[in-house]
Design a protein around this motif. Sequence first.
Motif, PDB file in Angstrom:
ATOM      1  N   ARG A 129      31.278-104.270  41.694  1.00 12.27           N
ATOM      2  CA  ARG A 129      30.290-104.856  40.780  1.00 12.27           C
ATOM      3  C   ARG A 129      29.661-106.115  41.360  1.00 12.27           C
ATOM      4  N   LYS A 130      30.461-106.947  41.974  1.00  8.77           N
ATOM      5  CA  LYS A 130      29.924-108.187  42.518  1.00  8.77           C
ATOM      6  C   LYS A 130      28.946-107.923  43.646  1.00  8.77           C
ATOM      7  N   LEU A 131      29.344-107.069  44.600  1.00  6.75           N
ATOM      8  CA  LEU A 131      28.520-106.862  45.785  1.00  6.75           C
ATOM      9  C   LEU A 131      27.278-106.027  45.494  1.00  6.75           C
ATOM     10  N   PHE A 132      27.431-104.977  44.697  1.00 10.89           N
ATOM     11  CA  PHE A 132      26.320-104.043  44.532  1.00 10.89           C
ATOM     12  C   PHE A 132      25.521-104.274  43.249  1.00 10.89           C
ATOM     13  N   LEU A 133      26.200-104.478  42.138  1.00  7.43           N
ATOM     14  CA  LEU A 133      25.465-104.654  40.891  1.00  7.43           C
ATOM     15  C   LEU A 133      24.847-106.043  40.807  1.00  7.43           C
ATOM     16  N   ASP A 134      25.606-107.048  41.203  1.00  5.95           N
ATOM     17  CA  ASP A 134      25.123-108.423  41.076  1.00  5.95           C
ATOM     18  C   ASP A 134      24.276-108.846  42.286  1.00  5.95           C
ATOM     19  N   GLU A 135      24.828-108.704  43.484  1.00 11.47           N
ATOM     20  CA  GLU A 135      24.148-109.237  44.661  1.00 11.47           C
ATOM     21  C   GLU A 135      23.023-108.337  45.169  1.00 11.47           C
ATOM     22  N   LYS A 136      23.155-107.020  45.010  1.00 15.09           N
ATOM     23  CA  LYS A 136      22.136-106.110  45.541  1.00 15.09           C
ATOM     24  C   LYS A 136      21.285-105.463  44.452  1.00 15.09           C
TER      25      LYS A 136
ATOM     26  N   THR B 143      29.367 -98.947  36.515  1.00 13.56           N
ATOM     27  CA  THR B 143      28.242 -99.753  36.039  1.00 13.56           C
ATOM     28  C   THR B 143      28.805-101.105  35.585  1.00 13.56           C
ATOM     29  N   GLU B 144      27.944-101.904  34.982  1.00 16.58           N
ATOM     30  CA  GLU B 144      28.393-103.232  34.547  1.00 16.58           C
ATOM     31  C   GLU B 144      29.508-103.141  33.519  1.00 16.58           C
ATOM     32  N   ASN B 145      29.536-102.070  32.721  1.00 13.43           N
ATOM     33  CA  ASN B 145      30.550-101.962  31.663  1.00 13.43           C
ATOM     34  C   ASN B 145      31.236-100.600  31.595  1.00 13.43           C
ATOM     35  N   ARG B 146      31.058 -99.760  32.633  1.00  9.01           N
ATOM     36  CA  ARG B 146      31.682 -98.437  32.603  1.00  9.01           C
ATOM     37  C   ARG B 146      32.395 -98.128  33.914  1.00  9.01           C
ATOM     38  N   PHE B 147      33.538 -97.468  33.782  1.00  9.15           N
ATOM     39  CA  PHE B 147      34.272 -96.863  34.902  1.00  9.15           C
ATOM     40  C   PHE B 147      34.375 -95.401  34.503  1.00  9.15           C
ATOM     41  N   CYS B 148      33.550 -94.550  35.118  1.00  7.86           N
ATOM     42  CA  CYS B 148      33.317 -93.225  34.561  1.00  7.86           C
ATOM     43  C   CYS B 148      33.599 -92.132  35.591  1.00  7.86           C
ATOM     44  N   LEU B 149      34.394 -91.158  35.191  1.00 12.00           N
ATOM     45  CA  LEU B 149      34.610 -89.971  36.007  1.00 12.00           C
ATOM     46  C   LEU B 149      33.456 -89.012  35.768  1.00 12.00           C
ATOM     47  N   VAL B 150      32.712 -88.705  36.820  1.00 15.76           N
ATOM     48  CA  VAL B 150      31.630 -87.725  36.750  1.00 15.76           C
ATOM     49  C   VAL B 150      32.154 -86.444  37.376  1.00 15.76           C
ATOM     50  N   THR B 151      32.348 -85.420  36.571  1.00 22.19           N
ATOM     51  CA  THR B 151      33.038 -84.228  37.059  1.00 22.19           C
ATOM     52  C   THR B 151      32.465 -82.954  36.455  1.00 22.19           C
ATOM     53  N   ASN B 152      32.490 -81.892  37.242  1.00 19.31           N
ATOM     54  CA  ASN B 152      32.168 -80.600  36.660  1.00 19.31           C
ATOM     55  C   ASN B 152      33.382 -80.096  35.869  1.00 19.31           C
ATOM     56  N   THR B 153      33.162 -79.076  35.105  1.00 16.01           N
ATOM     57  CA  THR B 153      34.201 -78.559  34.206  1.00 16.01           C
ATOM     58  C   THR B 153      35.438 -78.078  34.961  1.00 16.01           C
ATOM     59  N   ILE B 154      35.241 -77.554  36.165  1.00 15.44           N
ATOM     60  CA  ILE B 154      36.357 -77.000  36.941  1.00 15.44           C
ATOM     61  C   ILE B 154      37.409 -78.067  37.238  1.00 15.44           C
ATOM     62  N   GLU B 155      36.963 -79.247  37.637  1.00 14.92           N
ATOM     63  CA  GLU B 155      37.886 -80.274  38.131  1.00 14.92           C
ATOM     64  C   GLU B 155      38.431 -81.190  37.040  1.00 14.92           C
TER      65      GLU B 155
ATOM     66  N   ALA C  32      24.076 -99.047  39.232  1.00 15.80           N
ATOM     67  CA  ALA C  32      25.356 -98.344  39.264  1.00 15.80           C
ATOM     68  C   ALA C  32      25.727 -98.035  40.704  1.00 15.80           C
ATOM     69  N   VAL C  33      27.003 -97.716  40.890  1.00 16.81           N
ATOM     70  CA  VAL C  33      27.516 -97.240  42.176  1.00 16.81           C
ATOM     71  C   VAL C  33      28.274 -95.951  41.913  1.00 16.81           C
ATOM     72  N   TYR C  34      27.972 -94.924  42.719  1.00 11.23           N
ATOM     73  CA  TYR C  34      28.650 -93.639  42.552  1.00 11.23           C
ATOM     74  C   TYR C  34      29.381 -93.287  43.842  1.00 11.23           C
ATOM     75  N   LEU C  35      30.705 -93.084  43.739  1.00 10.43           N
ATOM     76  CA  LEU C  35      31.537 -92.789  44.902  1.00 10.43           C
ATOM     77  C   LEU C  35      32.128 -91.394  44.783  1.00 10.43           C
ATOM     78  N   GLN C  36      31.847 -90.544  45.793  1.00  9.76           N
ATOM     79  CA  GLN C  36      32.328 -89.167  45.750  1.00  9.76           C
ATOM     80  C   GLN C  36      33.057 -88.756  47.034  1.00  9.76           C
ATOM     81  N   ARG C  37      32.887 -89.492  48.117  1.00 11.38           N
ATOM     82  CA  ARG C  37      33.642 -89.162  49.320  1.00 11.38           C
ATOM     83  C   ARG C  37      35.130 -89.307  49.057  1.00 11.38           C
ATOM     84  N   ARG C  38      35.927 -88.466  49.709  1.00  9.31           N
ATOM     85  CA  ARG C  38      37.363 -88.473  49.439  1.00  9.31           C
ATOM     86  C   ARG C  38      38.002 -89.816  49.758  1.00  9.31           C
TER      87      ARG C  38
END
Length: 376
Positions: A23-30, A68-80, A34-40
């Motif tokens: 949040r500090k580096l990407f949401l505030d400074e840049k 995001t500033e106020n969310r830690f969210c799992l974005v997933t398809n139904t399978i996983e 939001a930031v989305y991380l999917q690499r293993r």
Amino acid sequence: MRKIKENRMVVRKDIELKVSKVRKLFLDEKNYAAVYLQRRDHFSWLTSGGYNGVAYNTMKGECGILVTENRFCLVTNTIEKRRILEEELYDLPVDIMEYSWFESLEDALRKAVPNGRIASDHTSSCTVDETEALNQLRYSLTSLELERYLYFGELATDILESFCMGIKPGQSERDIAAGLNQAYLSAGLTPTVTLVGCDDRIDIYRHPIATAKIFTEKCMVVSCVSYKGLIVALTRMIYVKNPCEAKERFKHTARIDAEMITATQAGASTKALFEQVKVLYAEAGYADEWRLHHQGGAIGYQNRDYLITPTSTETIQLNQAFAWNPSIQGTKSEDTILTSESGPEIITCSQSGWPRINVVLSSGCKLSRPDIYTLD
């Protein structure tokens, strides 16, 4: 054997620390929304050890984490969804954005973040690739990551050394690789690289992928293995009889490795270290040997986060992991270390009984390194 103690509260604090960095580096400074991380590797880092992969031959996972500033969210398809929640995230507080396997991830992300830029660890139609900057967030390890490293560095080494002391002439490289991988997996560790070279193949190839070649005189086993996403690397060499010529080359290789380990201090320049490496090879009488294989580098949630090269510009950080692997024809020396306030600490050590040699450093001090194991 070292024990590890961790609980969900410790894991939650570890995740909170990492989310605050994002949040500090990407949401505030840049100024990202939001930031989305999917690499293993990034998923394991941010979730403190979770695994979102299915296929072994891709770095991209099957689901991701949106911050995001106020969310830690799992974005997933139904399978996983169910497996990730029950086996990787357990009772961690996480929002869930679910979409069908036949629907678009990009549409799901745009629904979650209708306005503003999204930083990500891969290229897509709705995100900005910030992989390099995201990588750097995890170079300096947290206290939980350090504890995990100390625990499984010893475990992985004990498994590898104990296994290697039991291999016999007549086994194929593939049999040796399969047996080692089985030993790792049975202990809850995941091999990420397993190289086995026997006899003339280790004189010819620096990366000997296991084949049907039969072990008769000498064998090199190279291993990268993972626990909770973190990876250690180590190499051990086994001979049927004591080889004088190879033994001398190995002593030079071990000394280069020992000097590199000793020079791995927080604040040191990787460029200066690489220049020292070239001098060490020249002093050993193998001035151009460094050109034939990389010398290793930073390690963590990848087999190498970066390699040191003639153009390196990185600065070694406190609490960072490294694995050097100098090699001279037919020989290699490799272990994993952590930087600390008191200097580098080798974490791939065990009480297996593997033979050791004391390497005399340029400072006059000695550093114990693994020797060639000679079969009875």
